[in-house]
Write a protein that holds these residues in place. Structure first.
Motif, PDB file in Angstrom:
ATOM      1  N   UNK A 146      20.211 -57.315  37.388  1.00  0.00           N
ATOM      2  CA  UNK A 146      19.703 -56.015  37.821  1.00  0.00           C
ATOM      3  C   UNK A 146      18.559 -55.644  36.887  1.00  0.00           C
ATOM      4  N   UNK A 147      17.371 -55.427  37.459  1.00  0.00           N
ATOM      5  CA  UNK A 147      16.168 -55.132  36.679  1.00  0.00           C
ATOM      6  C   UNK A 147      15.721 -53.716  37.009  1.00  0.00           C
ATOM      7  N   UNK A 148      15.536 -52.906  35.964  1.00  0.00           N
ATOM      8  CA  UNK A 148      15.153 -51.507  36.124  1.00  0.00           C
ATOM      9  C   UNK A 148      13.841 -51.222  35.416  1.00  0.00           C
ATOM     10  N   UNK A 149      13.055 -50.340  35.998  1.00  0.00           N
ATOM     11  CA  UNK A 149      11.906 -49.754  35.315  1.00  0.00           C
ATOM     12  C   UNK A 149      11.656 -48.388  35.948  1.00  0.00           C
ATOM     13  N   UNK A 150      11.690 -47.363  35.138  1.00  0.00           N
ATOM     14  CA  UNK A 150      11.469 -46.018  35.649  1.00  0.00           C
ATOM     15  C   UNK A 150      12.771 -45.325  36.008  1.00  0.00           C
ATOM     16  N   UNK A 151      12.639 -44.197  36.668  1.00  0.00           N
ATOM     17  CA  UNK A 151      13.792 -43.363  36.969  1.00  0.00           C
ATOM     18  C   UNK A 151      14.548 -43.791  38.214  1.00  0.00           C
ATOM     19  N   UNK A 152      15.793 -43.375  38.256  1.00  0.00           N
ATOM     20  CA  UNK A 152      16.652 -43.559  39.430  1.00  0.00           C
ATOM     21  C   UNK A 152      17.106 -42.189  39.891  1.00  0.00           C
ATOM     22  N   UNK A 153      16.944 -41.919  41.156  1.00  0.00           N
ATOM     23  CA  UNK A 153      17.409 -40.650  41.709  1.00  0.00           C
ATOM     24  C   UNK A 153      18.877 -40.785  42.113  1.00  0.00           C
ATOM     25  N   UNK A 154      19.498 -39.671  42.413  1.00  0.00           N
ATOM     26  CA  UNK A 154      20.876 -39.709  42.925  1.00  0.00           C
ATOM     27  C   UNK A 154      20.928 -40.454  44.254  1.00  0.00           C
TER      28      UNK A 154
END
Length: 169
Positions: free
Chosen positions: A25-33
């Motif tokens: 799982x690769x993330x960059x930046x925000x995650x909303x609900x």
């Protein structure tokens, strides 16, 4: 044939890919609900059609994004929901300097306070995390899951994700 992580969820700030029993799982930046609702639904669907143990790697690219308390609580619940199906997990926080060290230290401390039921470790570099996870992946996926091949697949997934983010801006 090269090992390939097949994306099963793609959002503007996230990509999740699988190869056999290895999830990245690769993330960059925000995650909303709303993003978290999609993550949870996708994970539930994947687990229903692919029951059994997994090894997971999370890679977090540097960002100025901050989670609200509600978002943090929701994300923690998503992580905890499937922790019994993991045989091992690693998190890579790519932020550098004092900020990166602080985030890695906090995450490590939280894992010490409320340890998951599987081996877990926090890293600052992806190759170190993949090397640490490789024996766990090999135990589930077979001896062809070499650290070098796993790292190459992770790098390709990260490159494709970063390229897709560049195209969005």
């Amino acid at each position: 044939m090269a090992l390939k992580l097949e994306p099963f969820l793609t959002l503007p700030s996230l990509v999740s890919g699988m190869w056999r029993r290895f999830g990245v799982h690769v993330f960059e930046g925000g995650l909303s609900l709303d993003d978290m609702v999609r993550i949870e639904a996708s994970g539930s669907s994947w687990h229903r059609t692919n029951p059994g143990q997994i090894v997971e790697l999370v890679i977090i690219f540097p960002s100025d994004a901050r989670l609200t308390n509600e978002e943090r609580t929701r994300l923690a619940a998503i992580v905890k929901r499937w922790e019994k199906t993991r045989t091992a997990s690693a998190t890579v926080v790519l932020a550098e300097g004092l900020t990166g060290a602080m985030h890695r230290s906090i995450l490590t401390g939280l894992q010490m306070i409320a340890p998951p039921p599987h081996p877990t470790k926090v890293f600052s570099r992806t190759p170190d995390a993949v090397g640490w996870l490789a024996p766990h992946v090999q135990a589930l996926c077979g001896p062809d899951a070499t650290a070098a091949d796993l790292l190459a697949a992770v790098d390709r997934l990260c490159e494709a994700f970063r390229e897709s983010r560049r195209l969005l801006t």
